[in-house]
Write an enzyme that holds these catalytic residues in place. Structure first.
Site, mmCIF file in Angstrom:
data_model
loop_
_atom_site.group_PDB
_atom_site.id
_atom_site.type_symbol
_atom_site.label_atom_id
_atom_site.label_comp_id
_atom_site.label_asym_id
_atom_site.label_seq_id
_atom_site.Cartn_x
_atom_site.Cartn_y
_atom_site.Cartn_z
ATOM 1 N N CYS A 707 -23.321 -47.689 41.552
ATOM 2 C CA CYS A 707 -22.235 -48.374 42.245
ATOM 3 C C CYS A 707 -21.011 -47.478 42.247
ATOM 4 C CB CYS A 707 -21.957 -49.723 41.601
ATOM 5 S SG CYS A 707 -23.254 -50.890 42.012
ATOM 6 N N MET A 708 -21.150 -46.333 42.927
ATOM 7 C CA MET A 708 -20.061 -45.367 43.050
ATOM 8 C C MET A 708 -20.011 -44.979 44.523
ATOM 9 S SD MET A 708 -19.172 -44.746 39.887
ATOM 10 C CE MET A 708 -18.425 -43.142 39.732
#
Ligand SMILES: *Cc1c(COP(=O)(O)O)cnc(C)c1O
Length: 747
Positions: A707-708
């Site tokens: 989740c970047m």
């Protein structure tokens, strides 16, 4: 063709000159300059302006008797657009001087040979399309090395080969300087999205630019001037210049061969290092600075109109100065609607009020969508042998033994080539930090090669892998970090600073280290670096001389390392030569002899045997000329060997559709591919159970599991039409820093 020939009577009594492309901004079109030049010859001539947006600022200029805003290029019917211009020319019995190259090209294609349209013939446009090699040949100029690039892999390979100083150019317009992979990706995307069509990558040439403006009718040169830019805008556009007349020569030949009509500009650069003159581009219209040339004497726009219409100038040409500057001037205008918001950092519409990007995209061929291709046989065998991975082990890194062994073959071949060419024994020392995997070290060891280390724990890893101490090179600034006093036995020790040298001499004198070769790492001189000793700095050179005398050292090794993959082979060789010549001064002063030269690493993955052997051979000759023949030459390949030797296997979790196209989400991430921004990874795809296929260039992306926002291991791919969750992707080229710098995150 519906042209009505211009009769002498209408032309002489009242020709109207239509001028298109009249925006005057930081990157102006030539229209307003053309009008000013024509006014100098004929204060009463009827001039009408045409542009494609009310925001083309020159429409308000008092030089024009009338201004026309034609429909913009987004939706307009191209035939109707051209027909409207031609009918204006015919109804006034005048001529059109186009100021927009794509519009001129379109007109030339739709109304070839029209006597009132003062534009080159269609074949001339084809000849000057970038990179314009044929035009350069006729002009007697070279063309900088270039490649038509389909995608980022191609482009990155070209950029690395040219030291990451390259330009990305659109088919007709735009040139974006690029020094890193992210900049390259952005530039390719921007050029394609703005102009359509494929991009061209071209090597940067350091030198002095010169532009030549000319005018011609039916292949006859009417005059030309050369301009050197003396002030530039931030974008590199002319703001001031000096002008001098040029004689025809090659330019006259070029004009004759192309049967040129209208204005034109030849942009040339003379390379400072070689004196070679390169063609940057030929613009099929007058340049925006044309009025600057008129002010120095030759009024080329007026000569063109005279030649085309028979109208003699009312006022003679006159020179007011040898140069020109631009100024900014407010003039009265009808109010324009205010922009709704201020775009950051400046929208394309503001930059291109004549909407040339829209026309360019309409004229560009659709981008082909390559179907997944077949990998070459060696890669297919290699991948098949590395897989399958056990179930539940996705993602995982796999060793491609074939690639590793063929890399070792190549390096062995390079050693032989350099030894034969120079008569000096040559070996390579694999850079352990690039990828310390035991299987890689073992394979290097079995070939009898050496290993290059930067810490005592790396030395131990080499001994564990079977290297004897005399086959280990120890360098770097932290070589005595965690030294527990146990004796160290290596083949070569290179020192990174004067104090590191003094300390290392002390360690050796105490009997805590033994080495066959004690040496100095030389810093680059023209390229900033944190490493090595700068012997071109007199106080440093004196300190080294003193340390050598104090220790009674008469024979040393010299080490040089700076990534050629970053600065390019030409700059690498220049830096090496400068460092060696500073070292030669030291040796001459101290009577010290050089036994061993270590040429370092940083070689670009994909470098061929001939290319690598060629650069190394030239370097050894440089060293031999400056220092006498060394007994031994070393070089230190890291990523050129390791990068292709591993891949990351992954499974597709999701295939999503969005406004920017499709993207695949995989269970791998930038944690397994931390060098995602350093080089583009080739990607293979397969349906479980089917054969692997190579994915070609496109506009789609592979997203990682993290989740970047930046977890996009690969952009710029064409995903297969039937890609589905559960399919496999294999990221190639993941065996160098992707392996050694990978981290645990989000697992
Ligand atoms: C890192 C390094 C290498 C290897 O560099 P690559 O870019 O992996 O080829 C070689 N020599 C020295 C001194 C290094 O620091």
């Amino acid at each position: 063709m519906s042209a009505s020939p211009i009769t002498a009577t209408t032309a002489v009594t009242s020709p109207t000159v239509l001028i298109t492309g009249v925006h005057s901004g930081p990157n102006p079109s030539p229209g307003l300059g053309l009008a000013r030049s024509l006014r100098r010859a004929w204060p009463g001539l009827r001039l009408e302006a045409v542009d494609y947006s009310p925001r083309a600022t020159g429409l308000s200029a008092p030089e024009f008797d009338r201004a026309h805003v034609h429909p913009d290029w987004h939706g307009a019917d191209l035939d109707a657009q051209c027909a409207a211009l031609v009918s204006m020319v015919e109804s006034t019995g005048g001529v059109l001087v186009p100021g927009l190259d794509l519009e001129a090209e379109l007109l030339a294609a739709r109304h070839p040979g029209h006597p009132g349209v003062l534009a080159p013939p269609p074949a001339a446009f084809a000849l000057v399309a970038k990179p314009a090699e044929r035009a350069a040949e006729v002009l007697g100029l070279a063309v900088p090395e270039h490649r038509r690039v389909e995608g980022i892999e191609d482009a990155a390979d070209f950029a690395a080969a040219h030291g990451w100083r390259v330009w990305v150019k659109g088919p007709r317009h735009d040139a974006v300087p690029v020094t890193t992979l992210p900049e390259l990706a952005t530039a390719l995307h921007r050029v394609r999205a703005t102009w359509g069509g494929p991009a061209l990558a071209q090597r940067h040439v350091d030198g002095v630019e010169e532009s030549i403006v000319f005018a011609a009718l039916d292949g006859e040169l009417l005059g030309a001037c050369a301009m050197r830019k003396t002030m530039l805008t931030a974008e590199g556009k002319t703001w001031a210049g000096t002008v001098e007349p040029v004689r025809g020569g090659r330019l006259a030949e070029f004009v004759r061969v192309t049967r040129w009509t209208g204005g034109g500009e030849v942009e040339v650069i003379r390379e400072a290092r070689t004196g070679e003159r390169y063609l940057l581009e030929v613009n099929p219209r007058f340049p925006a600075w044309v009025h600057g040339a008129t002010l120095t004497g030759p009024n080329l726009p007026a000569r063109l109109v005279t030649a085309a219409t028979g109208l003699p100038p009312h006022l003679p040409e006159r020179a007011e100065a040898d140069g020109f500057v631009r100024v900014v001037e407010e003039i009265p205008a009808d109010p324009l609607p205010a922009p709704e918001h201020r775009a950051f950092p400046g929208s394309a519409a503001a930059k291109h009020p004549s909407a040339m990007p829209a026309l360019s995209r309409r004229l560009a061929p659709a981008r082909p969508r390559p179907a997944p291709g077949e990998p070459d046989a060696a890669l297919a065998r290699d991948v098949a042998a590395a897989l399958p991975v056990p179930p539940g082990e996705s993602p995982c890194r796999v060793l491609l033994r074939g690639a590793l062994e063929s890399g070792l073959d190549l390096l062995g071949g390079v050693c032989r080539d350099v030894a034969v060419a120079t008569g000096v024994a040559t070996r390579f020392a694999y850079s352990v930090k690039t990828n310390p995997d035991r299987r890689v070290l073992g394979a290097v060891q079995r070939r009898g090669a050496m290993a290059e280390t930067v810490s005592l724990s790396e030395v131990r890893a080499c001994l564990d892998a079977g290297f004897t101490g005399d086959r280990v090179v120890l360098g770097g600034p932290a070589k005595w970090w965690r030294h527990d006093g146990a004796p160290v036995d290596v083949g070569a020790l290179f020192c990174d600073s004067v104090s590191d040298f003094e300390r290392t001499v002390a360690v050796v004198e105490q009997g805590l280290a033994h080495t066959d070769i004690l040496g100095l790492r030389l810093s680059t001189i023209g390229v900033p670096t944190r490493f090595g000793i700068d012997l071109s700095h007199p106080p440093t050179a004196r300190a080294v001389a003193k340390a050598l005398r104090t220790a009674g050292i008469r024979r040393i090794g010299l080490h040089f390392h700076h990534a050629a993959s970053r600065i390019g082979a030409v700059a690498w060789l220049r830096e090496f030569t400068d460092a060696i010549s500073a070292a030669a001064d030291l040796c001459a002063r101290t009577g010290v002899r050089v036994r061993c030269v270590d040429l370092g690493g940083g070689w670009r993955p994909g470098t061929s045997r001939a290319e690598l052997a060629g650069v190394l051979t030239r370097a050894v000759r440089v060293a031999t000329r400056a220092l006498g023949r060394p007994e031994q030459v070393l070089f230190e390949p890291g990523k050129v060997l390791a990068q292709p030797a591993m891949a990351v296997f992954s499974t597709v979790l999701d295939v999503r559709d969005g406004p920017d196209g499709r993207a695949a989400v995989v269970d791998a991430s930038v944690a397994e591919l931390p060098d995602w921004a350093g080089h583009p990874h080739r990607v293979l795809w397969r349906r479980p159970g089917a054969d692997w296929r190579v994915l070609g260039p496109g506009d789609e992306a592979v997203l990682g599991r993290l989740c970047m926002e930046h977890d996009r291991p690969r952009d710029g791919l064409a995903l297969p039409a039937d890609l589905a969750a559960g399919d496999h992707l294999l990221f190639l080229d993941a065996g160098a820093y992707d392996a050694s710098m990978s981290y645990r995150f989000g697992t």
